[in-house]
Design a protein around this motif. Sequence first.
Motif, mmCIF file in Angstrom:
data_model
loop_
_atom_site.group_PDB
_atom_site.id
_atom_site.type_symbol
_atom_site.label_atom_id
_atom_site.label_comp_id
_atom_site.label_asym_id
_atom_site.label_seq_id
_atom_site.Cartn_x
_atom_site.Cartn_y
_atom_site.Cartn_z
ATOM 1 N N LYS A 67 121.060 36.769 25.755
ATOM 2 C CA LYS A 67 121.743 37.814 26.516
ATOM 3 C C LYS A 67 122.663 38.651 25.641
ATOM 4 N N LEU A 68 123.466 37.968 24.817
ATOM 5 C CA LEU A 68 124.443 38.693 23.996
ATOM 6 C C LEU A 68 123.780 39.596 22.961
ATOM 7 N N PRO A 69 122.864 39.086 22.097
ATOM 8 C CA PRO A 69 122.210 39.999 21.144
ATOM 9 C C PRO A 69 121.387 41.088 21.827
ATOM 10 N N LEU A 70 120.774 40.753 22.970
ATOM 11 C CA LEU A 70 119.992 41.767 23.685
ATOM 12 C C LEU A 70 120.880 42.898 24.175
ATOM 13 N N GLY A 71 122.086 42.556 24.624
ATOM 14 C CA GLY A 71 123.020 43.595 25.072
ATOM 15 C C GLY A 71 123.337 44.578 23.968
ATOM 16 N N PHE A 72 123.615 44.057 22.767
ATOM 17 C CA PHE A 72 123.904 44.928 21.622
ATOM 18 C C PHE A 72 122.668 45.729 21.204
ATOM 19 N N LEU A 73 121.495 45.089 21.275
ATOM 20 C CA LEU A 73 120.262 45.784 20.894
ATOM 21 C C LEU A 73 119.960 46.938 21.848
ATOM 22 N N ILE A 74 120.177 46.708 23.131
ATOM 23 C CA ILE A 74 119.920 47.755 24.119
ATOM 24 C C ILE A 74 120.863 48.938 23.909
ATOM 25 N N LEU A 75 122.133 48.637 23.645
ATOM 26 C CA LEU A 75 123.106 49.710 23.401
ATOM 27 C C LEU A 75 122.756 50.511 22.147
ATOM 28 N N SER A 76 122.371 49.787 21.075
ATOM 29 C CA SER A 76 122.050 50.482 19.826
ATOM 30 C C SER A 76 120.715 51.231 19.908
ATOM 31 N N SER A 77 119.834 50.785 20.818
ATOM 32 C CA SER A 77 118.526 51.440 20.939
ATOM 33 C C SER A 77 118.642 52.863 21.485
ATOM 34 N N VAL A 78 119.749 53.144 22.179
ATOM 35 C CA VAL A 78 119.963 54.490 22.712
ATOM 36 C C VAL A 78 119.991 55.509 21.571
ATOM 37 N N ALA A 79 120.622 55.126 20.449
ATOM 38 C CA ALA A 79 120.721 56.031 19.300
ATOM 39 C C ALA A 79 119.354 56.334 18.695
ATOM 40 N N ILE A 80 118.447 55.361 18.772
ATOM 41 C CA ILE A 80 117.100 55.566 18.226
ATOM 42 C C ILE A 80 116.248 56.383 19.181
ATOM 43 N N LEU A 81 116.394 56.118 20.460
ATOM 44 C CA LEU A 81 115.471 56.666 21.452
ATOM 45 C C LEU A 81 115.832 58.067 21.939
ATOM 46 N N VAL A 82 117.120 58.339 22.076
ATOM 47 C CA VAL A 82 117.552 59.552 22.783
ATOM 48 C C VAL A 82 117.959 60.661 21.806
ATOM 49 N N ASN A 83 117.441 61.849 22.072
ATOM 50 C CA ASN A 83 117.842 63.067 21.352
ATOM 51 C C ASN A 83 118.624 63.961 22.296
ATOM 52 N N ILE A 84 119.693 64.546 21.804
ATOM 53 C CA ILE A 84 120.458 65.535 22.575
ATOM 54 C C ILE A 84 120.538 66.797 21.729
ATOM 55 N N SER A 85 119.936 67.868 22.220
ATOM 56 C CA SER A 85 119.856 69.084 21.406
ATOM 57 C C SER A 85 119.628 70.305 22.294
ATOM 58 N N LYS A 86 119.868 71.461 21.716
ATOM 59 C CA LYS A 86 119.550 72.711 22.413
ATOM 60 C C LYS A 86 118.113 73.139 22.155
ATOM 61 N N ASP A 87 117.460 72.454 21.214
ATOM 62 C CA ASP A 87 116.062 72.748 20.867
ATOM 63 C C ASP A 87 115.187 71.569 21.303
#
Length: 224
Positions: A67-87
């Motif tokens: 549970k604990l490592p998965l929580g950190f992995l899920i939070l850090s996965s946002v940086a890999i998965l999500v793009n925020i841009s005007k393009d």
Amino acid sequence: MSIDKIANSNNLSYKNQYIKVTGGLITLLVALIVDSKWIQASIILLSFLLLSFLGGINWRQILRLYKLPLGFLILSSVAILVNISKDYSKMEYYFNLDSIYIGTNKGQIHELVRVLIRSLACVSATYFIALSTPINQMIELMKKIRLPNIFIEQFMLIYRFINLFMDEFYEMNRAAELKNGYVNAKTMIKTTSQIAIGLFFKTMGRYGDWKNSLELKLFDEKLY
């Protein structure tokens, strides 16, 4: 039940520590070096089966430790998965908020899967060593291969505080579950932030208690 208690009470506890630690370290290196999802998934499954069937550890206890490592992995996965841009030209799946686009693409999804499987394989190999080898066996092994005393002491301190951290986490997480702290997304975010803050202060409090206890016992700066 904490990692330390499990490590001292399963069927693998008194087996040869050289075989357990060497096998775990080789598996960990394979998980880090070999870029194959199938091999890494096999490491996760093999570690689980060895601990569950040979070690006799309840499978629910093993899954609870993730549970604990998965929580950190899920939070850090946002940086890999999500793009925020005007393009949005590099995004295949997206939605927009006014002039800002939030999305991802297939390449990022594949990268996320690769990172998650590799990370879980490394966690599984580490858990195999930690759950099958009690701390006294690890120290004995490190002494026999003549590791520096400072390294052994640092290892003991880190091991101790990981156990303190995880004990506090499971207590707080159980309390949150009993109070319906994960009933919806908004409540889950609030609960997670409260647990993170609480963990810091409670762990530091436990550290203070431990330090005072050592001083009362006339601690001579040697932990073993």
